[in-house]
Scaffold this motif. Sequence first.
Motif, PDB file in Angstrom:
ATOM      1  N   THR A 292     -17.754  -6.827 -12.685  1.00 37.68           N
ATOM      2  CA  THR A 292     -17.919  -5.565 -13.417  1.00 37.68           C
ATOM      3  C   THR A 292     -17.366  -4.339 -12.683  1.00 37.68           C
ATOM      4  O   THR A 292     -17.088  -3.325 -13.319  1.00 37.68           O
ATOM      5  N   LEU A 293     -17.237  -4.440 -11.361  1.00 40.28           N
ATOM      6  CA  LEU A 293     -16.783  -3.258 -10.613  1.00 40.28           C
ATOM      7  C   LEU A 293     -15.396  -3.486 -10.003  1.00 40.28           C
ATOM      8  O   LEU A 293     -15.207  -4.448  -9.249  1.00 40.28           O
ATOM      9  N   PRO A 294     -14.442  -2.615 -10.316  1.00 38.73           N
ATOM     10  CA  PRO A 294     -13.110  -2.824  -9.741  1.00 38.73           C
ATOM     11  C   PRO A 294     -13.098  -2.586  -8.231  1.00 38.73           C
ATOM     12  O   PRO A 294     -13.820  -1.733  -7.728  1.00 38.73           O
ATOM     13  N   VAL A 295     -12.272  -3.359  -7.545  1.00 40.61           N
ATOM     14  CA  VAL A 295     -12.041  -3.130  -6.111  1.00 40.61           C
ATOM     15  C   VAL A 295     -11.183  -1.872  -5.942  1.00 40.61           C
ATOM     16  O   VAL A 295     -11.350  -1.116  -4.996  1.00 40.61           O
ATOM     17  N   ALA A 296     -10.263  -1.674  -6.885  1.00 37.52           N
ATOM     18  CA  ALA A 296      -9.367  -0.525  -6.741  1.00 37.52           C
ATOM     19  C   ALA A 296      -8.859  -0.047  -8.091  1.00 37.52           C
ATOM     20  O   ALA A 296      -8.651  -0.848  -9.010  1.00 37.52           O
ATOM     21  N   LYS A 297      -8.678   1.260  -8.133  1.00 36.04           N
ATOM     22  CA  LYS A 297      -7.967   1.864  -9.264  1.00 36.04           C
ATOM     23  C   LYS A 297      -6.605   2.279  -8.720  1.00 36.04           C
ATOM     24  O   LYS A 297      -6.529   2.956  -7.690  1.00 36.04           O
ATOM     25  N   ILE A 298      -5.552   1.852  -9.395  1.00 43.57           N
ATOM     26  CA  ILE A 298      -4.208   2.181  -8.921  1.00 43.57           C
ATOM     27  C   ILE A 298      -3.565   3.090  -9.965  1.00 43.57           C
ATOM     28  O   ILE A 298      -3.465   2.730 -11.140  1.00 43.57           O
ATOM     29  N   THR A 299      -3.172   4.270  -9.511  1.00 40.49           N
ATOM     30  CA  THR A 299      -2.553   5.242 -10.417  1.00 40.49           C
ATOM     31  C   THR A 299      -1.111   5.458  -9.966  1.00 40.49           C
ATOM     32  O   THR A 299      -0.860   5.769  -8.801  1.00 40.49           O
ATOM     33  N   LEU A 300      -0.195   5.263 -10.898  1.00 37.39           N
ATOM     34  CA  LEU A 300       1.223   5.394 -10.560  1.00 37.39           C
ATOM     35  C   LEU A 300       1.737   6.791 -10.901  1.00 37.39           C
ATOM     36  O   LEU A 300       1.320   7.381 -11.898  1.00 37.39           O
ATOM     37  N   ALA A 301       2.625   7.288 -10.071  1.00 33.44           N
ATOM     38  CA  ALA A 301       3.325   8.542 -10.389  1.00 33.44           C
ATOM     39  C   ALA A 301       4.777   8.362  -9.970  1.00 33.44           C
ATOM     40  O   ALA A 301       5.056   7.775  -8.920  1.00 33.44           O
ATOM     41  N   LYS A 302       5.683   8.849 -10.819  1.00 27.54           N
ATOM     42  CA  LYS A 302       7.119   8.660 -10.539  1.00 27.54           C
ATOM     43  C   LYS A 302       7.503   9.456  -9.299  1.00 27.54           C
ATOM     44  O   LYS A 302       7.066  10.585  -9.098  1.00 27.54           O
ATOM     45  N   THR A 303       8.293   8.846  -8.444  1.00 29.03           N
ATOM     46  CA  THR A 303       8.767   9.546  -7.257  1.00 29.03           C
ATOM     47  C   THR A 303      10.155   9.006  -6.920  1.00 29.03           C
ATOM     48  O   THR A 303      10.690   8.164  -7.641  1.00 29.03           O
ATOM     49  N   GLN A 304      10.756   9.517  -5.832  1.00 31.33           N
ATOM     50  CA  GLN A 304      12.080   9.054  -5.413  1.00 31.33           C
ATOM     51  C   GLN A 304      11.995   7.632  -4.875  1.00 31.33           C
ATOM     52  O   GLN A 304      11.158   7.385  -3.998  1.00 31.33           O
ATOM     53  N   PRO A 305      12.811   6.680  -5.349  1.00 27.42           N
ATOM     54  CA  PRO A 305      12.797   5.347  -4.715  1.00 27.42           C
ATOM     55  C   PRO A 305      13.199   5.463  -3.243  1.00 27.42           C
ATOM     56  O   PRO A 305      14.070   6.243  -2.906  1.00 27.42           O
ATOM     57  N   GLN A 306      12.517   4.733  -2.415  1.00 27.11           N
ATOM     58  CA  GLN A 306      12.842   4.780  -0.975  1.00 27.11           C
ATOM     59  C   GLN A 306      13.165   3.394  -0.487  1.00 27.11           C
ATOM     60  O   GLN A 306      12.391   2.457  -0.717  1.00 27.11           O
ATOM     61  N   ASP A 307      14.306   3.289   0.210  1.00 28.93           N
ATOM     62  CA  ASP A 307      14.625   1.989   0.794  1.00 28.93           C
ATOM     63  C   ASP A 307      13.687   1.715   1.955  1.00 28.93           C
ATOM     64  O   ASP A 307      13.455   2.587   2.774  1.00 28.93           O
ATOM     65  N   THR A 308      13.119   0.529   1.975  1.00 25.39           N
ATOM     66  CA  THR A 308      12.244   0.199   3.087  1.00 25.39           C
ATOM     67  C   THR A 308      12.461  -1.265   3.448  1.00 25.39           C
ATOM     68  O   THR A 308      12.536  -2.124   2.567  1.00 25.39           O
ATOM     69  N   GLN A 309      12.587  -1.503   4.748  1.00 27.81           N
ATOM     70  CA  GLN A 309      12.786  -2.889   5.213  1.00 27.81           C
ATOM     71  C   GLN A 309      11.582  -3.741   4.854  1.00 27.81           C
ATOM     72  O   GLN A 309      11.687  -4.948   4.705  1.00 27.81           O
ATOM     73  N   LEU A 310      10.448  -3.078   4.733  1.00 26.61           N
ATOM     74  CA  LEU A 310       9.228  -3.830   4.428  1.00 26.61           C
ATOM     75  C   LEU A 310       9.366  -4.527   3.077  1.00 26.61           C
ATOM     76  O   LEU A 310       8.805  -5.600   2.860  1.00 26.61           O
ATOM     77  N   TYR A 311      10.117  -3.905   2.165  1.00 26.99           N
ATOM     78  CA  TYR A 311      10.260  -4.484   0.830  1.00 26.99           C
ATOM     79  C   TYR A 311      10.903  -5.871   0.905  1.00 26.99           C
ATOM     80  O   TYR A 311      10.428  -6.821   0.278  1.00 26.99           O
ATOM     81  N   ASP A 312      12.004  -5.978   1.678  1.00 32.06           N
ATOM     82  CA  ASP A 312      12.680  -7.284   1.782  1.00 32.06           C
ATOM     83  C   ASP A 312      11.723  -8.338   2.339  1.00 32.06           C
ATOM     84  O   ASP A 312      11.772  -9.506   1.966  1.00 32.06           O
ATOM     85  N   ALA A 313      10.848  -7.885   3.234  1.00 30.30           N
ATOM     86  CA  ALA A 313       9.914  -8.833   3.874  1.00 30.30           C
ATOM     87  C   ALA A 313       8.866  -9.366   2.893  1.00 30.30           C
ATOM     88  O   ALA A 313       8.253 -10.404   3.141  1.00 30.30           O
ATOM     89  N   LEU A 314       8.671  -8.673   1.749  1.00 33.57           N
ATOM     90  CA  LEU A 314       7.704  -9.167   0.746  1.00 33.57           C
ATOM     91  C   LEU A 314       8.057 -10.579   0.301  1.00 33.57           C
ATOM     92  O   LEU A 314       7.193 -11.365  -0.064  1.00 33.57           O
ATOM     93  N   TYR A 315       9.366 -10.860   0.314  1.00 36.66           N
ATOM     94  CA  TYR A 315       9.844 -12.136  -0.232  1.00 36.66           C
ATOM     95  C   TYR A 315       9.916 -13.251   0.809  1.00 36.66           C
ATOM     96  O   TYR A 315      10.431 -14.320   0.534  1.00 36.66           O
ATOM     97  N   LEU A 316       9.415 -12.966   2.005  1.00 37.45           N
ATOM     98  CA  LEU A 316       9.394 -14.001   3.050  1.00 37.45           C
ATOM     99  C   LEU A 316       8.001 -14.636   3.092  1.00 37.45           C
ATOM    100  O   LEU A 316       7.018 -13.984   2.741  1.00 37.45           O
TER     101      LEU A 316
END
Length: 398
Positions: A150-174
């Motif tokens: 019944t109780l969410p762990v998290a509320k996630i609210t999105l807001a548009k911003t500038q895309p940023q390249d991050t090496q961490l992103y590529d690591a998501l797929y490892l």
Amino acid sequence: MNGKKIRKYAVRGLVGMAGAGLLLLTALYIISGGFMKQYYLEPWSEEYAAQYDDPRISLTARGILAASGHNMQPWIIRLDPSDSMVFYLYADSTRMTKEVDPYARQMMISQGTFLEYVAVAGKKEGWDTKIKLFPDGVYDESDLARSMDTLPVAKITLAKTQPQDTQLYDALYLPDTNREPYQAKELSTSQVSGLESLSGTTGISVTVYQKPGMLSSIGKYALQSAQIEAGVSRVMEESNVIFRASEYQKNQYRYGYSVEGQGASGFMKHILQGMLTIFPSLNSGEAASRNFINYTRTSVDSTPAYAMIITRENSREVQVESGMFYSRLVLTGHTLGLVMQPLSQALEEYPEMNNLYTEFKQAYAPDSGTVQMLFRVGYPTKGTPLSMRRDVMDIIAK
Ligand SMILES: Cc1cc2nc3c(=O)[nH]c(=O)nc-3n(C[C@H](O)[C@H](O)[C@H](O)COP(=O)(O)O)c2cc1C
């Protein structure tokens, strides 16, 4: 019989044996499901997430790549019907592993690992992800499963911003977890500080241990705790029932353990899976306990460094934050050429572990802190296969 005849029969015999061997291997390959499409790996391709226009779903598709205790992937997402920029993460109470994790602490860490992956994917794609933990209040500990529902762990609210390249992103797929031996090579000072400097949130820190004395004493705890766990049949059985022995089972369930976790891949993976499907006893009961101790011994013998996430408090919020932190460490580790593997047994809160747990805690978190994660860190000796993931649409509540 003359020599010529003997040679003829010997050759026939060898051909016959080779044929039987080939037949047996083919049979094991088929029993393993070697010809099947691996649907359970689809979420690991970037195109998988890209097929969803709703950013909440496509970010969730990256969240599910995160590490989770027992690979249970205990996540439910509820999309806000009235705000297309808002979604909620709930812990899936049906996916608790109550024997090994009676207080659902690892379950909460697994919520955090997910959230951090969502945040990293968001950054890359131009979404600021505001994450509010326990927006509707904290769990009633006396009614945990209901609270999770019944109780969410998290509320996630999105807001548009500038895309940023991050090496961490590529690591998501490892792969997140590498259980192979690591190279006998110390981490450099800059790698250690690269990890330790991530200690950001108040009351949550990571320490890397690589002095020989430390390695041997932490290694002893890791091995002793594995030996204790191997003797607790209900805990071992809890893992055993989620072991997926073949491609059929992996496609059916898409969560839990499989031989990939121990590095099996290619043709030999199928031979092993075929054998385990025909003879499940090779990997259950006493055999499973023996295998578990042996794997842990090999891991401990080839670990150049351990690290621990230690927290001052042990609230649900802090547990989730520890998971976010762990994901950050794993991803940053990849960018530094390092891989990791949690060794959670000494931190587990079931009764048989209590003495060792208390000793371990006194040694490493004496000021009534909590060791949330203990993990190996090092340079890989070999890559590790990707593990099963559920379909993102099964994570989204209907
Ligand atoms: C809280 C937590 C505890 C974990 N404990 C262990 C552990 O004791 N031993 C281990 O080999 N892996 C452990 N893992 C790693 C998971 O088994 C792993 O994330 C899962 O099987 C999925 O595989 P992947 O991380 O390679 O994608 C843990 C992960 C989390 C988040």
